[in-house]
Design an enzyme around this catalytic site. Structure first.
Site: not given
Ligand code: G3P
Length: 218
Positions: A87
């Site tokens: 990634k």
């Molecule tokens: O896949 C990306 C994710 O982990 C981010 O999610 O909820 O932190 O915006 P969030």
């Protein structure tokens, strides 16, 4: 549509794998920190453990922000398991690194994507996956799912092979919207996936079936 679990939590990964619907896992440094996984050796061991549970693609993120560092880290991560997808953040050196990884036949997930232009660069560099962050765009009053739809359309128009992996999915309705716009993958919290099961007519229908069965089978 493929389901990835967006977590580094082994119990949740085991639970989703046991449901039989898990296609992969995405992690990021914040998710690893949440599990208290610190130190390179522990992090590598944790990735290997995730790969062994899932048997599908597992995104492991580089920490370096310079090209050489990303290549070094990505090669090491990719050597941990054939399931690892490296990634890489959508920055200038990240795009260069994705191009190099493509030549090296190392699969990549271009992360932190918030615009159509970034998604174009990721595809041109040969990324295996592109990760538009839906919830974080919604958080600032933009339409995260509209970006996913635009990327899907662009990739189909120009026949890019990069898979659209909708990330920062926050709830069950986001998953339904991913289906509607044709995302290739949704990476979700386990709670959002389980939420797909909820329907009051299923619950009341099952209750009635069981009552009727009991009535004639005393
Ligand atoms: O896949 C990306 C994710 O982990 C981010 O999610 O909820 O932190 O915006 P969030």
């Amino acid at each position: 549509m493929k389901f990835f679990l967006d977590t580094a939590n082994l119990d949740q990964i085991r639970e989703a794998a046991a449901m039989g619907i898990l296609d992969g896992v995405t992690t990021n440094p914040s998710l690893m920190a949440k599990e208290g996984v610190s130190g390179i050796a522990n992090q590598y061991a944790h990735y290997v453990e995730i790969c062994n549970i899932v048997g599908g693609d597992v995104s492991a993120e580089v920490i370096s922000t310079d090209y050489e560092g990303m290549i070094r880290e990505g090669e090491k991560l990719a050597s941990l398991s054939p399931h690892i997808v490296v990634k890489v953040p959508c920055i200038l050196d990240g795009i260069k690194a994705i191009k190099k990884f493509t030549e090296m036949k190392i699969r990549t997930n271009c992360t932190l994507v918030f615009s159509l232009g970034q998604a174009l660069l990721a595809a041109k560099a040969g990324a295996t996956y592109v990760s538009p962050f839906v919830g974080r765009l919604d958080d600032i009053s933009e339409d995260g799912m509209a970006l996913v739809a635009d990327i899907v359309k662009m990739y189909r128009t120009y026949d890019y092979k990069t898979q659209v992996l909708a990330a920062s999915i926050r709830h069950t309705h986001h998953i339904i919207q991913c289906i509607e716009v044709g995302a290739d993958v949704a990476t979700c919290p386990l709670s959002a996936i389980k939420g797909l099961l909820n329907h009051p007519l299923t619950d009341s229908g099952l209750q009635k079936f069981l009552e009727d069965y009991k009535r004639v089978n005393k």
